[in-house]
Design an enzyme around this catalytic site. Structure first.
Site, PDB file in Angstrom:
ATOM      1  N   SER A 109      -0.481   4.920  -4.631  1.00 39.65           N
ATOM      2  CA  SER A 109      -1.751   5.646  -4.474  1.00 39.65           C
ATOM      3  C   SER A 109      -2.340   5.982  -5.833  1.00 39.65           C
ATOM      4  CB  SER A 109      -1.484   6.943  -3.702  1.00 39.65           C
ATOM      5  OG  SER A 109      -2.594   7.800  -3.749  1.00 39.65           O
ATOM      6  N   TYR A 132      -9.751   4.599  -5.092  1.00 40.28           N
ATOM      7  CA  TYR A 132     -10.998   5.098  -4.516  1.00 40.28           C
ATOM      8  C   TYR A 132     -12.140   4.652  -5.419  1.00 40.28           C
ATOM      9  CZ  TYR A 132      -8.053   8.184  -1.651  1.00 40.28           C
ATOM     10  OH  TYR A 132      -7.129   8.673  -0.774  1.00 40.28           O
ATOM     11  N   THR A 158      -9.584   2.293  -0.406  1.00 45.64           N
ATOM     12  CA  THR A 158      -9.645   3.140   0.786  1.00 45.64           C
ATOM     13  C   THR A 158     -11.090   3.545   1.027  1.00 45.64           C
ATOM     14  OG1 THR A 158      -7.392   3.909   0.453  1.00 45.64           O
ATOM     15  CG2 THR A 158      -8.803   5.306   1.794  1.00 45.64           C
ATOM     16  N   LYS A 254      -9.050  -0.545   3.261  1.00 51.61           N
ATOM     17  CA  LYS A 254      -8.226   0.289   4.141  1.00 51.61           C
ATOM     18  C   LYS A 254      -9.115   1.339   4.796  1.00 51.61           C
ATOM     19  CE  LYS A 254      -4.207   3.413   3.965  1.00 51.61           C
ATOM     20  NZ  LYS A 254      -4.752   4.772   4.034  1.00 51.61           N
ATOM     21  N   HIS A 278      -6.456   6.965   8.704  1.00 52.59           N
ATOM     22  CA  HIS A 278      -5.830   7.781   7.660  1.00 52.59           C
ATOM     23  C   HIS A 278      -4.818   8.762   8.277  1.00 52.59           C
ATOM     24  CE1 HIS A 278      -6.858   8.379   3.253  1.00 52.59           C
ATOM     25  NE2 HIS A 278      -5.958   9.319   3.414  1.00 52.59           N
TER      26      HIS A 278
HETATM   27  C1  LIG Z   1       0.769  13.112   3.040  1.00 48.60           C
HETATM   28  C2  LIG Z   1      -0.114  11.908   3.139  1.00 48.60           C
HETATM   29  C3  LIG Z   1      -0.809  11.475   2.013  1.00 48.60           C
HETATM   30  C4  LIG Z   1      -1.635  10.338   2.078  1.00 48.60           C
HETATM   31  N1  LIG Z   1      -2.261   9.900   0.940  1.00 48.60           N
HETATM   32  C5  LIG Z   1      -3.023   8.773   0.990  1.00 48.60           C
HETATM   33  C6  LIG Z   1      -3.648   8.263  -0.186  1.00 48.60           C
HETATM   34  O1  LIG Z   1      -3.503   8.801  -1.292  1.00 48.60           O
HETATM   35  N2  LIG Z   1      -4.411   7.154  -0.077  1.00 48.60           N
HETATM   36  C7  LIG Z   1      -4.586   6.513   1.122  1.00 48.60           C
HETATM   37  O2  LIG Z   1      -5.294   5.506   1.181  1.00 48.60           O
HETATM   38  N3  LIG Z   1      -3.983   6.964   2.244  1.00 48.60           N
HETATM   39  C8  LIG Z   1      -3.216   8.063   2.212  1.00 48.60           C
HETATM   40  N4  LIG Z   1      -2.596   8.512   3.361  1.00 48.60           N
HETATM   41  C9  LIG Z   1      -2.738   7.747   4.631  1.00 48.60           C
HETATM   42  C10 LIG Z   1      -1.612   6.707   4.780  1.00 48.60           C
HETATM   43  O3  LIG Z   1      -1.716   5.684   3.830  1.00 48.60           O
HETATM   44  C11 LIG Z   1      -1.643   6.073   6.182  1.00 48.60           C
HETATM   45  O4  LIG Z   1      -2.923   5.537   6.424  1.00 48.60           O
HETATM   46  C12 LIG Z   1      -1.279   7.053   7.295  1.00 48.60           C
HETATM   47  O5  LIG Z   1      -0.308   7.972   6.860  1.00 48.60           O
HETATM   48  C13 LIG Z   1      -0.768   6.315   8.508  1.00 48.60           C
HETATM   49  O6  LIG Z   1      -0.487   7.204   9.536  1.00 48.60           O
HETATM   50  P1  LIG Z   1       1.009   7.720   9.872  1.00 48.60           P
HETATM   51  O7  LIG Z   1       1.338   8.763   8.865  1.00 48.60           O
HETATM   52  O8  LIG Z   1       0.860   8.271  11.258  1.00 48.60           O
HETATM   53  O9  LIG Z   1       1.915   6.528   9.809  1.00 48.60           O
HETATM   54  C14 LIG Z   1      -1.788   9.649   3.312  1.00 48.60           C
HETATM   55  C15 LIG Z   1      -1.075  10.090   4.438  1.00 48.60           C
HETATM   56  C16 LIG Z   1      -0.246  11.197   4.364  1.00 48.60           C
HETATM   57  C17 LIG Z   1       0.519  11.628   5.603  1.00 48.60           C
END
Ligand SMILES: Cc1cc2nc3c(=O)[nH]c(=O)nc-3n(C[C@H](O)[C@H](O)[C@H](O)COP(=O)(O)O)c2cc1C
Length: 382
Positions: A109, A132, A158, A254, A278
């Protein structure tokens, strides 16, 4: 509770909850508004059933897939997530190493707490860099140049976070970077002294993807200010088309959910899209990626690699997504809770559990390769 007692997502979640201060657990576990989409992401998989074939000779199963030109030894990958150093002192290093060991893709990330260069070295395997879109186009170009020189092959932009989601759990505890804890948040930290000692006795928290670029007041970087001041809400398809051209390699969006957008992604030269809400953390009430998957695969699946994430807790969830035509499936909280519970050993145990569940599921479905999983093997209930 110990790692050896963890057999599934819920066990890892429970162990993470025991270890983490409440505000950090709730940052991972929480989602936007009423968390309807978050709950539905997993529930969506229960609306259909697998229909197995038998007597197919399934002694050897090959679960590898190729996405955006990179071979993954299993059809799941670690989706990019922010701030992993807060969850465990090994942070991204643990996830990169575990993903590398299992031969699967690791997403770094731009809000990661380990540099993309180091993560690249540790994982060794397929990797995407998630970023981003900034107002400062020079900064966008610098980030791509940095990723290129680190040997990253695939960029992942994203597109569902043009503004922050309404995470009410974080508001209640005061979770923010830097911490702005309210009294109840502070009390919850005080209840987990082992986490605090561990946090203070290891490497300082930092955001190496952004440190060079962002100098906030007093040197402290606030993530909410990063989103409101640095990211560009005017980002549009022309801007991204230019980025795709500048990158000149595999490029993935994404957070695509509509058929129109999936078609646009093909038109501007993307090699992959991830259907995602997300993890329910952005637009509550939005559809689950699994529910939207067939429509998108039908529209663009022959021209672009379609992936999805959200709510995956079991190997059979993965089999259902693959049967509908996903090329691979992203994991989020599925590996974050194990990371928080036990660092690299936790992530490895989770990935091994997933690998075994997928392999067992494929055998029970009568399939020896991922291509053999098709819609013929799936029925939706009314
Ligand atoms: C704590 C946390 C931080 C996340 N940070 C990012 C991020 O920095 N960039 C991003 O594109 N998605 C981020 N996501 C989304 C994840 O990449 C992913 O799309 C999502 O967690 C999928 O759902 P799930 O947790 O139910 O498997 C984050 C998700 C969580 C839970």
């Amino acid at each position: 509770m110990q790692l050896k007692d963890c057999y599934n997502f819920h066990d890892f979640r429970r162990m993470a909850k025991q270890r983490l201060p409440g505000p950090i657990f709730n940052y991972i576990d929480g989602a936007a508004d009423d968390e309807v989409t978050y709950r539905r992401n997993t529930a969506a998989f229960e609306k259909c059933d697998l229909v197995p074939d038998v007597l197919r000779g399934v002694a050897d199963v090959d679960m590898s897939v190729t996405v955006m030109g990179q071979k993954l030894s299993m059809p799941v990958y670690c989706s990019p997530t922010a701030l992993q150093r807060l969850f465990h002192h090994q942070g991204e290093r643990a996830v990169a190493a575990a993903a590398g060991k299992f031969g699967t893709m690791f997403g770094v990330s731009s809000l990661g707490t380990t540099s993309l260069e180091e993560a690249r070295r540790i994982s060794g395997g397929p990797q995407v860099y998630q970023f981003y879109f900034h107002k400062d186009r020079g900064l966008n170009r610098d980030m791509m140049a940095r990723a290129k020189s680190a040997g990253v092959e695939t960029m992942m932009l994203t597109v569902d976070s043009i503004t922050g989601g309404n995470r009410e759990r974080d508001k209640r505890t005061g979770f923010a970077i830097p911490f702005k804890l309210n009294l109840s948040g502070i009390a919850q930290f005080a209840m987990k002294p082992a986490w605090g000692i561990n946090y203070l006795t290891h490497e300082r928290f930092s955001l190496p993807q952004l440190d060079d670029h962002i100098k906030m007041d007093g040197g402290a970087l606030s993530i909410s200010r990063y989103f409101t001041e640095m990211l560009d809400p005017s980002m549009n398809w022309e801007d991204v088309e230019q980025m795709v051209r500048e990158w000149g390699g595999p490029f993935c969006l994404k957070g695509i959910m509509s058929v129109d957008d999936a078609r646009r992604a093909v038109e501007i030269g993307c090699s992959g899209i991830v259907l995602s809400n997300h993890g329910g953390r952005q637009l509550d009430g939005s559809r689950s990626a699994f529910d939207q998957l067939a429509e998108i695969v039908d529209a663009v699946g022959d021209r672009i690699d379609v992936m999805m994430d959200g709510g995956i807790q079991r190997g059979t969830h993965v089999l259902k997504a693959l049967s509908l035509g996903a090329k691979a499936v992203g994991l989020g909280r599925y590996y974050l809770f194990p990371l928080a519970a036990a660092g690299q050993a936790g992530v490895e145990r989770a990935l091994e559990t997933m690998r075994i569940e997928i392999e067992r599921g494929m055998k029970l479905m009568g399939c020896t390769t991922v291509e053999q999983l098709t819609r013929r093997n799936l029925r939706f209930r009314d």
